[in-house]
Design an enzyme around this catalytic site. Structure first.
Site, PDB file in Angstrom:
ATOM      1  N   LYS A  13       0.828  -1.214   0.000  1.00 23.38           N
ATOM      2  CA  LYS A  13       0.000   0.000   0.000  1.00 23.38           C
ATOM      3  C   LYS A  13       0.858   1.257   0.000  1.00 23.38           C
ATOM      4  O   LYS A  13       0.454   2.273  -0.568  1.00 23.38           O
ATOM      5  CB  LYS A  13      -0.983  -0.001   1.172  1.00 23.38           C
ATOM      6  N   LYS A  15      -3.954 -10.723  -6.827  1.00 23.18           N
ATOM      7  CA  LYS A  15      -5.235 -10.817  -6.131  1.00 23.18           C
ATOM      8  C   LYS A  15      -6.294  -9.907  -6.750  1.00 23.18           C
ATOM      9  O   LYS A  15      -5.989  -8.785  -7.126  1.00 23.18           O
ATOM     10  CB  LYS A  15      -4.986 -10.394  -4.669  1.00 23.18           C
ATOM     11  N   LYS A  43     -10.599  -4.752  -4.594  1.00 22.68           N
ATOM     12  CA  LYS A  43     -11.648  -3.766  -4.868  1.00 22.68           C
ATOM     13  C   LYS A  43     -11.078  -2.425  -5.284  1.00 22.68           C
ATOM     14  O   LYS A  43     -11.764  -1.615  -5.882  1.00 22.68           O
ATOM     15  CB  LYS A  43     -12.618  -3.641  -3.690  1.00 22.68           C
TER      16      LYS A  43
HETATM   17  P1  ATP Z   1      -8.370  -3.311  -0.883  1.00 26.74           P
HETATM   18  O1  ATP Z   1      -8.332  -3.670  -2.314  1.00 26.74           O
HETATM   19  O2  ATP Z   1      -8.939  -1.950  -0.616  1.00 26.74           O
HETATM   20  O3  ATP Z   1      -7.102  -3.587  -0.149  1.00 26.74           O
HETATM   21  P2  ATP Z   1      -9.710  -5.770  -0.311  1.00 26.74           P
HETATM   22  O4  ATP Z   1     -10.476  -6.058  -1.554  1.00 26.74           O
HETATM   23  O5  ATP Z   1      -8.489  -6.563  -0.026  1.00 26.74           O
HETATM   24  O6  ATP Z   1      -9.434  -4.217  -0.201  1.00 26.74           O
HETATM   25  P3  ATP Z   1     -10.695  -5.868   2.438  1.00 26.74           P
HETATM   26  O7  ATP Z   1     -11.777  -5.045   3.007  1.00 26.74           O
HETATM   27  O8  ATP Z   1      -9.325  -5.468   2.811  1.00 26.74           O
HETATM   28  O9  ATP Z   1     -10.772  -5.922   0.851  1.00 26.74           O
HETATM   29  O10 ATP Z   1     -10.954  -7.382   2.758  1.00 26.74           O
HETATM   30  C1  ATP Z   1     -12.134  -7.934   3.277  1.00 26.74           C
HETATM   31  C2  ATP Z   1     -12.006  -9.432   3.346  1.00 26.74           C
HETATM   32  O11 ATP Z   1     -12.014  -9.994   2.022  1.00 26.74           O
HETATM   33  C3  ATP Z   1     -10.699  -9.939   3.998  1.00 26.74           C
HETATM   34  O12 ATP Z   1     -11.000 -11.071   4.791  1.00 26.74           O
HETATM   35  C4  ATP Z   1      -9.859 -10.334   2.818  1.00 26.74           C
HETATM   36  O13 ATP Z   1      -8.915 -11.338   3.172  1.00 26.74           O
HETATM   37  C5  ATP Z   1     -10.893 -10.861   1.850  1.00 26.74           C
HETATM   38  N1  ATP Z   1     -10.465 -10.759   0.457  1.00 26.74           N
HETATM   39  C6  ATP Z   1     -10.206  -9.614  -0.218  1.00 26.74           C
HETATM   40  N2  ATP Z   1      -9.859  -9.879  -1.487  1.00 26.74           N
HETATM   41  C7  ATP Z   1      -9.886 -11.234  -1.634  1.00 26.74           C
HETATM   42  C8  ATP Z   1      -9.636 -12.134  -2.720  1.00 26.74           C
HETATM   43  N3  ATP Z   1      -9.280 -11.674  -3.904  1.00 26.74           N
HETATM   44  N4  ATP Z   1      -9.772 -13.453  -2.502  1.00 26.74           N
HETATM   45  C9  ATP Z   1     -10.160 -13.917  -1.294  1.00 26.74           C
HETATM   46  N5  ATP Z   1     -10.419 -13.134  -0.232  1.00 26.74           N
HETATM   47  C10 ATP Z   1     -10.289 -11.808  -0.372  1.00 26.74           C
END
Ligand code: ATP
Ligand code: LTN
Length: 331
Positions: free
Chosen positions: A115, A197, A200
């Site tokens: 980040k 990964k 969002k």
């Molecule tokens: P950002 O992109 O803003 O870092 P993020 O998509 O990783 O956000 P978070 O709010 O940080 O979302 O994560 C919420 C939950 O979703 C956490 O438990 C995280 O491990 C899970 N998660 C996020 N992206 C994935 C993915 N691609 N596959 C599986 N689990 C995920």
């Protein structure tokens, strides 16, 4: 109140539109604990401000994330659903635990490194201490189990280390939590770059399928998904694009890898991608419908967050008074 059930805690940031990665890796698993555990599911808005947010969007997404929890099957009567900033003890314990977390430990966190590379104009102290606040979220409720995607494993290990360190100095204070990482769907990959990964905050809209995307958009995105020059639907490490699509297909149909491979034997990628898009869109349709219904009644969402925060604060108070006493603060 006697608490004999084990405790589950998890959180999602209201930092963007939620993806099928958030859904399959985390939220979809939350409801399996509702009966046998005391569950706390939090919208972690304090975490979201480690990256700059537009105030009106943050507010809207906080409602939306709560509504999505409910639309994904979390009944507010069986789960404590709340907003992190409504329970000030999170920030308070976060500060205290900062004093039991080492600079070196935080420097090793890969999410911080990723980040800070991505937000090089705003490497703020909150981004650095993010994992300590997450430890506070978890330890505040004496949590036994934390369902998350694999990207959160390192943060979870830090939370365990902080709990053990505190317990060693002051005697038994915090439950040492375990992670619950659902192996099949622990890391849903980007459709455009299947070695990273699905996130969002990805700028490429075609890389990410959002829970609330329309059926047409979902099908279009899967049609464009990067695969490989082969045309064989087979799960394998050297076929990350196809393997990711198989994982998504399996998550929505409950089929095994062998069943999927057999079903699409000799049929090529076009057919397969369309089928993945369809099961995904159809699987999410009830969530989308329920979401719209819930978002139309803001006062109900506000009542849910208020009741959730009151319930959470009750549990948080118990831990906080223990922590204050142990540290030596005057009562
Ligand atoms: P950002 O992109 O803003 O870092 P993020 O998509 O990783 O956000 P978070 O709010 O940080 O979302 O994560 C919420 C939950 O979703 C956490 O438990 C995280 O491990 C899970 N998660 C996020 N992206 C994935 C993915 N691609 N596959 C599986 N689990 C995920
Ligand atoms: N860091 C998590 C969100 C989060 C969380 C938590 C998850 C904040 N506090 C406590 C589980 C338990 C993420 O998904 N990025």
């Amino acid at each position: 109140m006697i608490q004999d059930k084990k405790i589950v805690f998890s959180g999602v940031q209201p930092s963007g539109n939620l993806t099928i990665g958030n859904y399959l890796g985390a939220i979809k698993n939350f409801s399996r604990f509702s009966e046998d555990y005391k569950t706390f599911y939090c919208v972690v808005d304090l975490h979201a401000i480690t990256v700059r947010q537009v105030p009106a969007e943050l507010r809207r997404r906080t409602y939306e994330t709560l509504a999505l929890y409910m639309a994904c099957g979390l009944d507010e009567k069986k789960n404590t659903l709340f907003v992190q900033s409504h329970v000030p003890a999170h920030a308070e314990l976060g500060w205290m635990l900062d004093c039991y977390t080492m600079f070196g430990e935080l420097s090793r966190m890969t999410q911080f490194k990723d980040k800070s590379a991505k937000h090089s104009q705003n490497i703020n102290a909150g981004l650095f201490t993010y994992p300590t606040l997450m430890a506070a979220d978890i330890l505040l409720y004496q949590t036994d189990l934390v369902p998350v995607g694999i990207d959160q494993k390192q943060h979870l290990e830090l939370a365990r280390d902080i709990a053990m360190r505190f317990n060693q100095i002051y005697g038994d204070t915090f439950t040492v939590p375990e992670g619950y990482i659902s192996t099949d769907t622990m890391k849903i990959m980007s459709l455009a770059e299947p070695t990273s990964k699905m996130s969002k905050s990805d700028e490429n809209q075609n890389a990410v399928v959002y829970i609330l995307d329309s059926k047409d958009d979902i099908i279009r995105k899967f049609k464009k998904a990067v695969t490989d020059s082969d045309s064989c639907v087979k799960y394998s490490e050297d076929k990350p694009g196809v393997s990711n699509l198989i994982t998504i297909y399996r998550a929505f149909t409950g089929k095994s890898i062998e069943e999927v491979e057999r079903e699409f034997d000799g049929r090529g990628y076009g057919d397969f991608k369309l089928a993945v898009g369809e099961v995904c869109a159809d699987g999410l349709a009830p969530v989308r419908e329920e979401f719209s219904r819930l978002m139309a009644d803001k006062s109900h969402l506000e009542a849910v967050m208020k009741a959730g925060a009151d319930e959470a604060a009750y549990y948080a108070r118990k831990t906080m008074s223990k922590v204050r006493r142990k540290i030596g603060f005057v009562n």
